[in-house]
Design an enzyme around this catalytic site. Structure first.
Site, PDB file in Angstrom:
ATOM      1  N   CYS A 297       0.863  -1.182   0.000  1.00 45.55           N
ATOM      2  CA  CYS A 297       0.000   0.000   0.000  1.00 45.55           C
ATOM      3  C   CYS A 297       0.901   1.235   0.000  1.00 45.55           C
ATOM      4  O   CYS A 297       2.083   1.138  -0.304  1.00 45.55           O
ATOM      5  CB  CYS A 297      -0.993  -0.012   1.164  1.00 45.55           C
ATOM      6  SG  CYS A 297      -0.273   0.243   2.795  1.00 45.55           S
ATOM      7  N   THR A 298       0.359   2.361   0.360  1.00 46.83           N
ATOM      8  CA  THR A 298       1.124   3.610   0.270  1.00 46.83           C
ATOM      9  C   THR A 298       2.246   3.681   1.299  1.00 46.83           C
ATOM     10  O   THR A 298       3.401   3.852   0.952  1.00 46.83           O
ATOM     11  CB  THR A 298       0.177   4.818   0.419  1.00 46.83           C
ATOM     12  OG1 THR A 298      -0.841   4.733  -0.581  1.00 46.83           O
ATOM     13  CG2 THR A 298       0.937   6.129   0.255  1.00 46.83           C
TER      14      THR A 298
ATOM     15  N   ASN B 289       2.593   1.418   4.141  1.00 45.04           N
ATOM     16  CA  ASN B 289       2.826   0.168   4.866  1.00 45.04           C
ATOM     17  C   ASN B 289       2.574   0.332   6.372  1.00 45.04           C
ATOM     18  O   ASN B 289       3.270  -0.223   7.203  1.00 45.04           O
ATOM     19  CB  ASN B 289       4.242  -0.348   4.599  1.00 45.04           C
ATOM     20  CG  ASN B 289       4.482  -1.767   5.098  1.00 45.04           C
ATOM     21  OD1 ASN B 289       5.590  -2.086   5.537  1.00 45.04           O
ATOM     22  ND2 ASN B 289       3.496  -2.632   5.045  1.00 45.04           N
TER      23      ASN B 289
ATOM     24  N   CYS C   4      -1.041   0.617   7.179  1.00 46.16           N
ATOM     25  CA  CYS C   4      -2.490   0.446   7.275  1.00 46.16           C
ATOM     26  C   CYS C   4      -2.962  -0.761   6.458  1.00 46.16           C
ATOM     27  O   CYS C   4      -2.979  -1.883   6.946  1.00 46.16           O
ATOM     28  CB  CYS C   4      -3.167   1.745   6.836  1.00 46.16           C
ATOM     29  SG  CYS C   4      -4.918   1.813   7.183  1.00 46.16           S
ATOM     30  N   ARG C   5      -3.327  -0.551   5.197  1.00 40.69           N
ATOM     31  CA  ARG C   5      -3.958  -1.610   4.394  1.00 40.69           C
ATOM     32  C   ARG C   5      -3.062  -2.817   4.162  1.00 40.69           C
ATOM     33  O   ARG C   5      -3.499  -3.966   4.304  1.00 40.69           O
ATOM     34  CB  ARG C   5      -4.429  -1.041   3.054  1.00 40.69           C
ATOM     35  CG  ARG C   5      -5.549  -0.039   3.190  1.00 40.69           C
ATOM     36  CD  ARG C   5      -5.793   0.692   1.898  1.00 40.69           C
ATOM     37  NE  ARG C   5      -4.673   1.580   1.602  1.00 40.69           N
ATOM     38  CZ  ARG C   5      -4.543   2.283   0.489  1.00 40.69           C
ATOM     39  NH1 ARG C   5      -5.449   2.170  -0.469  1.00 40.69           N
ATOM     40  NH2 ARG C   5      -3.526   3.087   0.306  1.00 40.69           N
TER      41      ARG C   5
ATOM     42  N   ASP D 195     -10.720 -22.358 -14.751  1.00 46.66           N
ATOM     43  CA  ASP D 195      -9.499 -23.150 -14.780  1.00 46.66           C
ATOM     44  C   ASP D 195      -8.595 -22.786 -13.608  1.00 46.66           C
ATOM     45  O   ASP D 195      -7.861 -21.812 -13.668  1.00 46.66           O
ATOM     46  CB  ASP D 195      -8.766 -22.940 -16.108  1.00 46.66           C
ATOM     47  CG  ASP D 195      -7.503 -23.780 -16.213  1.00 46.66           C
ATOM     48  OD1 ASP D 195      -7.265 -24.643 -15.333  1.00 46.66           O
ATOM     49  OD2 ASP D 195      -6.753 -23.572 -17.184  1.00 46.66           O
TER      50      ASP D 195
END
Length: 193
Positions: A17-18, A20, A22-23, A128
């Site tokens: 993420c931006t 590192n 949070c998300r 597949d």
């Protein structure tokens, strides 16, 4: 049903993420928990961002993860490096701009860099699921239209940083569902009965 057998070499996943804090931290911790729950010993996961080194996860992220019995108090942010990207078999980003930046920054990385949302949508829709997780990532990369990384879209996870705990919980719900969906598609259960 048990998880499909794994390759002899570890499959390395990197969440991005931006900053590192949070998300990507939430994605990493949800994936770690799910990997452990499924008993996937040859899968590793880490995280990084495009901005900072050595920052802790945000206090709100720590609180939201704690509500889900996940302790991320030991997390320290790290900025992406060529070494991190080259070592990863799969890089999943929270936004298209992250994927674009990484694909441009590291030659040859674009085939392994995808938004988490787009990869999960493809894994859920493809008929597949044969081959290894790396085979599925390569197939998705071949089928993906590079223009899918332009602009913004529903495959992105909105940044909750600096917003309310409710917004963080909503982001955590989405990231957790995407983490589970990704592992369902990469390591589909096999029927042994």
């Amino acid at each position: 049903m048990v998880a499909a057998s794994q390759e002899s070499t570890p499959f390395r996943i990197l969440t991005v993420c931006t900053a590192n804090i949070c998300r990507s931290v939430m994605a990493e911790r949800f994936l770690r928990r799910e990997i452990e729950t499924r008993g996937l010993p040859r899968v590793s996961v880490g995280s990084c961002g495009v901005l900072f080194d050595d920052e802790p996860a945000s206090a709100t992220v720590l609180a939201v993860l704690s509500e889900r019995d996940i302790d991320a108090s030991d997390h320290r942010s790290r900025r992406f490096t060529a070494e991190l990207l080259v070592a990863a078999d799969l890089v999943v980003t929270m936004e298209r701009r992250h994927a674009r930046e990484l694909a441009v920054a590291i030659e040859g990385a674009s085939s392994r860099v995808h938004t988490l949302g787009a990869l999960v949508a493809w894994l859920g829709s493809t008929e597949d699921l044969s081959g290894s997780p790396a085979d599925r990532v390569a197939r998705f990369s071949r089928e993906r239209d590079p223009s899918d990384l332009l602009g913004s879209g529903p495959d992105e996870v909105e940044d909750p940083h600096g917003r309310s705990k409710r917004v963080h919980r909503k982001a955590a719900d989405r990231i957790e569902a995407l983490a589970v969906g990704m592992l369902d598609g990469l390591y589909p259960p096999i029927d042994i009965g």
